[in-house]
Design an enzyme around this catalytic site. Structure first.
Site, short mmCIF file in Angstrom:
data_model
loop_
_atom_site.label_atom_id
_atom_site.label_comp_id
_atom_site.label_asym_id
_atom_site.label_seq_id
_atom_site.Cartn_x
_atom_site.Cartn_y
_atom_site.Cartn_z
N LYS A 91 6.26 -9.76 0.83
CA LYS A 91 6.75 -8.18 -0.08
C LYS A 91 7.28 -8.08 1.52
O LYS A 91 8.97 -7.76 1.20
CB LYS A 91 6.36 -7.55 -0.28
CG LYS A 91 5.38 -7.74 -1.83
CD LYS A 91 4.91 -6.30 -2.24
CE LYS A 91 4.96 -6.08 -3.60
NZ LYS A 91 3.98 -7.37 -4.61
N GLU A 113 9.80 3.05 -4.86
CA GLU A 113 9.58 3.30 -5.44
C GLU A 113 7.78 2.00 -5.54
O GLU A 113 7.97 1.25 -4.67
CB GLU A 113 9.51 3.32 -6.84
CG GLU A 113 9.66 1.09 -7.50
CD GLU A 113 10.90 0.25 -6.77
OE1 GLU A 113 11.11 0.41 -5.84
OE2 GLU A 113 10.06 -1.00 -7.23
N SER A 372 0.99 -16.52 -2.88
CA SER A 372 1.96 -14.78 -2.64
C SER A 372 1.19 -14.05 -1.63
O SER A 372 1.67 -13.78 -0.29
CB SER A 372 2.65 -13.67 -3.48
OG SER A 372 0.99 -13.90 -4.53
C1 LIG Z 1 3.23 -7.97 -5.32
C2 LIG Z 1 2.69 -9.47 -5.51
C3 LIG Z 1 3.05 -10.02 -6.26
C4 LIG Z 1 3.75 -9.88 -7.17
O1 LIG Z 1 4.92 -9.72 -7.41
P1 LIG Z 1 6.11 -10.38 -7.67
O2 LIG Z 1 7.05 -10.43 -7.55
O3 LIG Z 1 5.98 -11.41 -8.80
O4 LIG Z 1 6.23 -11.79 -6.78
C5 LIG Z 1 2.36 -11.79 -5.71
N1 LIG Z 1 1.41 -11.47 -5.00
C6 LIG Z 1 1.15 -10.37 -4.64
C7 LIG Z 1 0.12 -10.71 -2.99
C8 LIG Z 1 1.51 -9.28 -4.23
O5 LIG Z 1 1.78 -8.44 -3.13
#
Ligand SMILES: *Cc1c(COP(=O)(O)O)cnc(C)c1O
Length: 388
Positions: A91, A113, A372
């Site tokens: 993010k 938000e 992610s």
């Molecule tokens: C917020 C988040 C997501 C989901 O958000 P996307 O916009 O779909 O990428 C996925 N993995 C992590 C670790 C997150 O913090």
């Protein structure tokens, strides 16, 4: 650029667009024009890359998960390590990019938000570092459930506004943030946290997250001398997935696979609808109301999905599958035990699917899984799930 061509740019086939009141649309179109102006500006890019390196810690590795690969006995699994970024997830790439853009266009204040709080924390972090005051809108119910993230944002100097309207959740927080943007458009920039929302956000968020696949492509060509057979990413709003896919879309031999939680599967089970200012596949019940979702991963627990994913699905370029919370929980434990990497529960959905896929592909095929985020934030929740 004429207003028409700007509006058309916000579409991915029948999806996307900007379904908002005229006064808000005017503000968003202006942000879109500024984004168009800066996205190829070498000076802006240099600044963005500087902070990606020095603050976020990029480039992050593409790690060969050798133990996991050996255990499964199928295709080679590589992990793109967004979990190693500052603040522990992808993010920050987007928060940083949008705040740098906001500064360029003269904004003096950032608003955002947040639902579970992860985007709020990323925004508060980058705002602190770049010296802009920031206000985070969060549903009142969410502030109570995520008190620790509220405290984290406050430590980072953000003002957190608990929105006590409607059901007191993300929807109300988004409405409040849009109202703030319209009222304070001369000095305020609204930083959206995923590849969702009206034009220009889906395109802008993709742009700032594409660094993931820019790096992974260079890295896999260096390590394997060929492109991956598949890129796998969890899909909530779809920002880490679209960033992981972006630089492979033109490489038709690379399968692009989005993994939704079975408990919030907007693409697999949704219908086209206008929601939060954009058109995309959305989880609705027979009466057209939002369907409740129930994913164990807060970051994936959302009824909508970025419009470009609906488009990639419709055209067949992207494949979208589901993994259950139980499968994710097992993958969470496996990767921890076997690779010494505790993945976020969101990312664990992608890991779960990649483990299945590896058995179906050849041994010399390569799968890239986008990790992610890291799972430290989820350890307490998993403790409750496993030990109680
Ligand atoms: C917020 C988040 C997501 C989901 O958000 P996307 O916009 O779909 O990428 C996925 N993995 C992590 C670790 C997150 O913090």
């Amino acid at each position: 650029m004429s207003r028409e061509s700007i509006a058309e740019k916000g579409y991915f086939g029948e999806f996307g667009g900007s379904f908002v009141p005229a006064e808000l649309k005017e503000v968003l179109d202006r942000i879109g024009s500024e984004f168009d102006r800066y996205k190829d500006d070498p000076d802006f890019l240099e600044e963005y890359r500087y902070y990606l390196k020095e603050y976020v810690g990029r480039e992050n590795p593409l790690t060969f998960a050798e133990n996991l690969t050996d255990k499964i006995g199928g295709a080679k699994i590589y992990l793109k390590r967004e979990d190693l970024n500052h603040t522990g997830a992808h993010k920050i790439n987007n928060a940083l990019g949008q705040i740098l853009l906001a500064k360029r266009i003269g904004a003096k204040r950032i608003i955002a938000e947040t639902g579970a709080g992860q985007h709020g924390v990323a925004t508060a972090t980058a705002s602190a570092m770049l010296g802009l005051p920031c206000t985070i809108y969060m549903g009142k119910v969410d502030t109570e459930r995520q008190a620790l993230n509220v405290f984290r944002m406050e430590l980072l100097g953000a003002e957190v506004v608990a929105v006590d309207k409607g059901r007191g959740r993300l929807k109300e927080a988004v409405d409040e943030a849009f109202a703030d943007l319209v009222a304070n458009q001369d000095d305020t920039f609204f930083l959206i946290g995923s590849a969702v929302g009206p034009y220009p956000y889906p395109e802008m968020v993709k742009y700032f997250q594409s660094i993931i696949s820019e790096e992974s492509k260079r890295q896999i060509l260096e390590k394997e001398g060929k492109l991956p057979a598949a890129v796998v990413a969890c899909t909530g709003g779809g920002s880490n997935a679209i960033g992981s896919f972006a630089n492979y879309v033109a490489d038709k031999e690379v399968r692009l696979i989005g993994v939704e939680p079975a408990e919030a599967a907007s693409i697999s089970e949704g219908v086209p609808a206008e929601f939060q200012g954009y058109r995309s596949l959305t989880l609705l019940d027979e009466d057209g109301n939002l369907k409740p979702t129930n994913s164990i991963a807060a970051g994936l627990d959302y009824q909508g999905v970025g419009p470009e994913h609906s488009y990639l699905h419709a055209t067949g370029r992207g494949e979208y599958v589901t993994a259950t919370g139980q499968e994710a929980l097992e993958a969470f434990q496996q990767l921890s035990k076997i690779e010494g990497i505790i993945p976020a529960l969101e990312s664990s959905h992608a890991v779960a699917h990649a483990m299945k896929l590896a058995t179906e592909l050849d041994k010399d095929d390569v799968i890239i899984v986008n990790l992610s985020g890291r799972g430290d934030k989820d350890v307490h929740q998993v403790f409750d799930m496993l030990k109680k």
